[in-house]
Design a protein around this motif. Structure first.
Motif, mmCIF file in Angstrom:
data_model
loop_
_atom_site.group_PDB
_atom_site.id
_atom_site.type_symbol
_atom_site.label_atom_id
_atom_site.label_comp_id
_atom_site.label_asym_id
_atom_site.label_seq_id
_atom_site.Cartn_x
_atom_site.Cartn_y
_atom_site.Cartn_z
ATOM 1 N N ALA A 106 47.409 50.461 37.119
ATOM 2 C CA ALA A 106 48.753 50.377 37.684
ATOM 3 C C ALA A 106 48.730 50.222 39.190
ATOM 4 C CB ALA A 106 49.536 51.636 37.309
ATOM 5 N N ILE A 107 47.546 50.431 39.793
ATOM 6 C CA ILE A 107 47.511 50.578 41.245
ATOM 7 C C ILE A 107 47.639 49.239 41.971
ATOM 8 C CG2 ILE A 107 45.055 50.393 41.859
ATOM 9 C CD1 ILE A 107 47.222 53.385 42.703
ATOM 10 N N ALA A 108 47.217 48.144 41.324
ATOM 11 C CA ALA A 108 47.166 46.857 42.030
ATOM 12 C C ALA A 108 48.531 46.431 42.584
ATOM 13 C CB ALA A 108 46.584 45.791 41.108
ATOM 14 N N PRO A 109 49.579 46.368 41.765
ATOM 15 C CA PRO A 109 50.875 45.961 42.315
ATOM 16 C C PRO A 109 51.400 46.940 43.347
ATOM 17 C CG PRO A 109 51.099 46.687 40.054
ATOM 18 C CD PRO A 109 49.642 46.582 40.320
ATOM 19 N N GLY A 147 49.301 37.093 49.241
ATOM 20 C CA GLY A 147 48.029 36.578 48.745
ATOM 21 C C GLY A 147 47.429 37.519 47.722
ATOM 22 N N LEU A 148 47.444 38.809 48.050
ATOM 23 C CA LEU A 148 46.936 39.817 47.116
ATOM 24 C C LEU A 148 47.672 39.748 45.793
ATOM 25 C CD1 LEU A 148 46.492 43.314 48.769
ATOM 26 C CD2 LEU A 148 44.774 41.861 47.767
ATOM 27 N N ARG A 149 48.992 39.619 45.887
ATOM 28 C CA ARG A 149 49.794 39.616 44.666
ATOM 29 C C ARG A 149 49.427 38.424 43.787
ATOM 30 N NH1 ARG A 149 55.667 38.570 45.766
ATOM 31 N NH2 ARG A 149 54.806 36.488 45.758
ATOM 32 N N ASP A 150 49.241 37.274 44.444
ATOM 33 C CA ASP A 150 48.880 36.093 43.662
ATOM 34 C C ASP A 150 47.548 36.276 42.965
ATOM 35 O OD1 ASP A 150 51.160 35.092 44.568
ATOM 36 O OD2 ASP A 150 50.304 33.529 45.826
ATOM 37 N N VAL A 151 46.600 36.913 43.660
ATOM 38 C CA VAL A 151 45.283 37.084 43.058
ATOM 39 C C VAL A 151 45.339 38.066 41.904
ATOM 40 C CG1 VAL A 151 42.950 37.857 43.464
ATOM 41 C CG2 VAL A 151 44.108 36.509 45.168
ATOM 42 N N MET A 152 46.119 39.138 42.112
ATOM 43 C CA MET A 152 46.130 40.181 41.092
ATOM 44 C C MET A 152 46.959 39.786 39.882
ATOM 45 S SD MET A 152 45.592 43.581 42.805
ATOM 46 C CE MET A 152 44.694 43.831 44.293
ATOM 47 N N LYS A 165 49.189 35.209 36.223
ATOM 48 C CA LYS A 165 50.232 34.272 35.825
ATOM 49 C C LYS A 165 50.730 33.488 37.019
ATOM 50 C CE LYS A 165 51.849 36.986 32.044
ATOM 51 N NZ LYS A 165 52.573 38.237 31.990
ATOM 52 N N LEU A 166 50.836 34.166 38.170
ATOM 53 C CA LEU A 166 51.249 33.461 39.378
ATOM 54 C C LEU A 166 50.136 32.546 39.863
ATOM 55 C CD1 LEU A 166 53.092 36.224 41.387
ATOM 56 C CD2 LEU A 166 54.054 34.185 40.360
ATOM 57 N N ARG A 167 48.891 32.985 39.602
ATOM 58 C CA ARG A 167 47.754 32.245 40.110
ATOM 59 C C ARG A 167 47.709 30.832 39.524
ATOM 60 N NH1 ARG A 167 42.564 34.608 38.047
ATOM 61 N NH2 ARG A 167 43.085 36.436 39.243
ATOM 62 N N GLU A 168 48.058 30.726 38.253
ATOM 63 C CA GLU A 168 47.915 29.433 37.591
ATOM 64 C C GLU A 168 48.787 28.351 38.197
ATOM 65 O OE1 GLU A 168 48.600 30.417 33.550
ATOM 66 O OE2 GLU A 168 46.677 31.451 33.466
ATOM 67 N N ARG A 169 49.863 28.768 38.833
ATOM 68 C CA ARG A 169 50.768 27.767 39.384
ATOM 69 C C ARG A 169 50.150 27.009 40.543
ATOM 70 N NH1 ARG A 169 55.973 31.141 39.826
ATOM 71 N NH2 ARG A 169 55.251 31.180 41.963
ATOM 72 N N HIS A 170 49.172 27.598 41.230
ATOM 73 C CA HIS A 170 48.638 26.926 42.403
ATOM 74 C C HIS A 170 47.580 25.905 42.027
ATOM 75 C CE1 HIS A 170 50.838 29.442 45.068
ATOM 76 N NE2 HIS A 170 50.419 30.498 44.422
#
Ligand SMILES: Nc1ncnc2c1ncn2[C@@H]1O[C@H](COP(=O)(O)OP(=O)(O)OP(=O)(O)O)[C@@H](O)[C@H]1O
Ligand code: SF4
Ligand SMILES: [Mg+2]
Lengths: 336, 390
Positions: B303-306, B377-382, B385-390
């Motif tokens: 749970a800690i990542a977000p 940037g952190l959020r995208d990596v963690m 689902k967001l990562r795939e868009r890039h």
């Protein structure tokens, strides 16, 4: 009851187990009705044997599993494990029995903690046993991994590095880590492809022979259940519809639902002819439960008596029970 | 069933080869490395961190190298990079590098020294405030998510309120009434402990039923508190509280922390709610692990990542809040420099000495922006689902 229990060496006996989930609607979350997910289920698993629990999706199989493991609080009935009714046990009273019952899950991806290495996940269980393996935890870990056919250098890897079948093996190793006597397998092979299914099933069978485990094997695949199980319970909308030995279910099915399930499986042996026709099957809506027999809306031989009478579990022969008055009445003339 | 058995062939212990070993960290680096802006944000953040830490040492002590409090009235409002007029200065008044890197303010104080001192203030305010809010947020969110289904009895709520009321009365000097209320509370505890042993269920069934009825679930209680807190525009809430408290840097940190935990609470609760239902948590329960171990060893790491992501962005907004408070004169008291009060002083001379507003303004902008870029940037990596868009 107790003496009969001892004669059978039953490890787990369920009597009249019930679990209703409230349906809440509206702003105030008022209780609107109940999903009778498990509605008076009874069965028995003998020591060192395997009982299959089959039924279509949503009939309450997973709920039964979670009730037995006390991951969910049941509403009524008895869960008699090794002679003790553990249903109302507090967490503290459960302590000695907790590790005796373990579970293997359907989804190999959700069943392992993604932030823990395989070794760490399994060691959680080894630690529970306390000082039994305190000195040689590493050794115990390697033994467990080799028991499920994994090499010991997988222990410091993370779950996402493994395939579904490998993860399922790891899940089995974790369940074995506390040396249980009963393992509930909740559709352990449904998410795997056929050749891997075979490996996992053989693994389960080998482990049973080595360790004397008892299984409650949940599945909707009758082929697999028939291969692995000694007895089979057929479940439909929260009720057990038929209970019998594996051979009886396959060779002398009585309940119309069992018969329709058998007719739905791809026939492994073309020489056997099933004397049945498929049910006129739309999938029933699980939370609208009719009076009388739960199967009436799909049953091809339903009569008006089925709508009203409360169905009882009737014995049609030694160790063969069926919840259908019609099947029970004319079991003499049933297809042999 | 023959074919089934045939299907279950004897390739039992055949193991497919394991993929090349790549830890989570390596995977993280691979994906984070592709995000240029996030790298830039991280770089600026590290730079800022170093400046703030060295700044602390260079500007404090009895004879600091850069003295932010040194007043040189004859040298006021010198532009950036101006050379000091050596004739009119005492030797100890000459700035350390022999040049006013960022000019001087209306009292002739070295803006560079003041910016260094302010950097440390911003850094500590950002980190401590967010630290407080994250701790509260994880605690409240964790309880709401994991124990949310438990109910609180009416008498427990009344009891707590009475206790708070009693303590409050004692504090504001109505000692007698306060103590009476507290004693009544203690008597109630004593009574209910006794009543548990003798089962006197017939005597006061209605009252007892009301008192022992389930009032609210833990989840509802905590989330309604969050909603109430979110109703106040937080900046004005902070302004009000700060106006009542003595001005000090610690009060600012605590107040910012206490008014910004709601977002984290919601995050953590949502994470706990979904993780609690996962199979690996069920497996941990089946093994017989304690709640404590399940929460801290199994759920928290997932749970800690977000939370970290939102904390990074939270630091930026805490820095901004502190600067805003200082600008309005509610922040860190005057002799101490912060970016906010440099800016606030400078606004009077915005046409004569634009660097006094420009320099702290740009510094705040860059630091806040870099934190946000890094956080996103952190959020995208963690979040794959967001990562795939890039
Ligand atoms: N926590 C819950 N709250 C409310 N309803 C639930 C809950 N868990 C299960 N149910 C309901 O109980 C019924 C039985 O669900 P269950 O998961 O036991 O089915 P299943 O036989 O395991 O199905 P599958 O083969 O798809 O796994 C379903 O109708 C489901 O909607
Ligand atoms: S009781 Fe009636 S409806 Fe139910 S299975 Fe038997 S025949 Fe069909
Ligand atoms: Mg299921």
């Amino acid at each position: 009851m107790e003496s009969k229990n001892k004669n059978n060496h039953s490890i787990l006996r369920i009597e009249g187990l019930k679990k209703y989930f409230p349906i809440r609607r509206g702003f105030l979350q008022k209780i609107h009705g109940w999903v009778k997910a498990v509605d008076g289920v009874s069965f028995e698993i003998e020591q060192g044997k395997t009982m299959g629990l089959v039924g279509e999706s949503g009939c309450g199989k997973t709920t039964v599993a979670r009730l037995i493991l006390k991951l969910l609080e049941s509403d009524a009935g008895k869960i008699i494990f090794q002679g003790h009714d553990i249903r109302r046990f507090s967490e503290k009273e459960m302590k000695p029995y907790r590790k005796e019952i373990q579970i293997i899950f359907q989804d190999p991806f959700g069943s392992l903690n993604p932030r823990m290495t395989i070794g760490q996940s399994i060691e959680e269980g080894i630690r529970i046993l306390g000082n039994k393996h305190a000195t040689n935890r590493k050794e115990r870990l390697e033994t467990l991994l080799s028991m499920v056919g994994m090499s010991s250098d997988s222990s410091d890897r993370y779950p996402h590095e493994f395939s579904g079948g490998q993860r399922q093996r790891i899940g089995i190793a974790r369940a074995l880590s506390v040396e249980p006597s009963l393992i509930v397998c909740d559709e352990p092979v449904s998410a795997l492809d056929v050749s891997i299914q075979a490996q996992i099933i053989n693994l389960l069978k080998d482990l049973q022979d080595q360790l004397g485990l008892s299984y409650l094997f949940i599945s909707h695949d009758l082929n697999v259940v028939g291969y692995l199980c000694n007895t089979i319970s057929v479940m439909y909308k929260g009720h057990i519809m038929e209970f019998a030995s594996s051979e009886d279910i396959f060779n002398h099915p009585h309940h119309p639902y069992t018969i329709s399930l058998l007719s739905a499986i791809p026939d492994p042996d073309p020489d056997i002819k099933w004397h049945v026709k498929p049910s006129n099957g739309h999938i029933g809506d699980s939370d609208v439960v009719p009076e009388g027999c739960k199967y009436q809306d799909r049953c091809t031989i339903a009569e008006t008596a089925c709508l009203k009478d409360k169905m009882v579990f009737e014995k049609v022969r030694e160790n063969h029970f069926v919840r259908c008055w019609k099947a029970a009445k004319n079991h003499g003339s049933s297809p042999d | 069933m023959n074919m089934v058995e045939k299907k279950l062939s004897n390739d039992f212990y055949i193991e497919s080869p394991l993929p090349p070993k790549r830890t989570r960290m390596q995977e993280f680096q691979r994906h984070f490395g592709q995000n240029r802006l996030a790298i830039l944000g991280l770089f600026i953040f590290i730079l800022f961190f170093c400046c703030a830490v060295t700044g602390l040492f260079l500007t404090s002590g009895s004879r600091p190298i850069f003295d932010p409090a040194m007043v040189r009235l004859q040298e006021k409002l010198r532009p950036p990079l101006a050379k000091p007029n050596l004739d009119s200065l005492q030797p100890q008044e000459v700035p350390a590098l022999g040049v006013y890197l960022m000019g001087t303010d209306d009292l002739g104080r070295d803006v560079f020294a003041r910016m260094l001192q302010g950097a440390w203030v911003s850094l500590t305010v950002g980190f401590v405030a967010v630290g407080i809010s994250v701790l509260i947020g994880i605690f409240m969110g964790g309880i709401a998510g994991y124990f949310g289904q438990h109910h609180i009895r009416t008498d427990h709520i009344l009891f707590t309120l009475a206790l708070i009321l009693g303590t409050g009365l004692v504090i504001v000097n109505y000692t007698f009434i306060g103590i009476v209320i507290i004693l009544l509370c203690l008597a109630y505890i004593f009574y209910s402990c006794l009543a548990r042993h003798e089962s006197t269920e017939k005597e006061t069934p209605v009252l007892k039923a009301v008192l022992h009825s389930n009032a609210v679930s833990v989840d509802t209680l905590i989330m309604r508190i969050v909603d109430i807190m979110l109703c106040f525009p937080s900046f004005f809430l902070i302004l009000t509280v700060v106006a009542l408290l003595p001005a000090s840097i610690y009060n600012i940190m605590i107040v910012i922390g206490l008014t910004s935990w709601m977002g984290t609470t919601r995050f953590v609760r949502a994470e706990f709610l979904s993780l609690r239902e996962q199979d690996f948590v069920a497996a941990a329960k089946a093994l017989g692990l304690s709640n404590f171990r399940i929460i801290f060893r199994h759920i928290m790491p997932n749970a800690i990542a977000p939370v970290l992501v939102s904390a990074t962005i939270g630091i930026a907004s805490a820095i901004l809040t502190e600067a805003g408070l200082s600008f309005l004169g509610f922040g860190v008291p005057p002799p101490h420099a912060t970016w906010g009060n440099i800016l606030s002083n400078g606004k009077n001379f915005i046409f004569d000495a634009p660097w006094l507003t420009f320099i702290p303004g740009v510094a705040i902008l860059i630091v806040v922006l870099s934190f946000n870029l890094f956080g996103e940037g952190l959020r995208d990596v963690m979040n794959p689902k967001l990562r795939e868009r890039h």
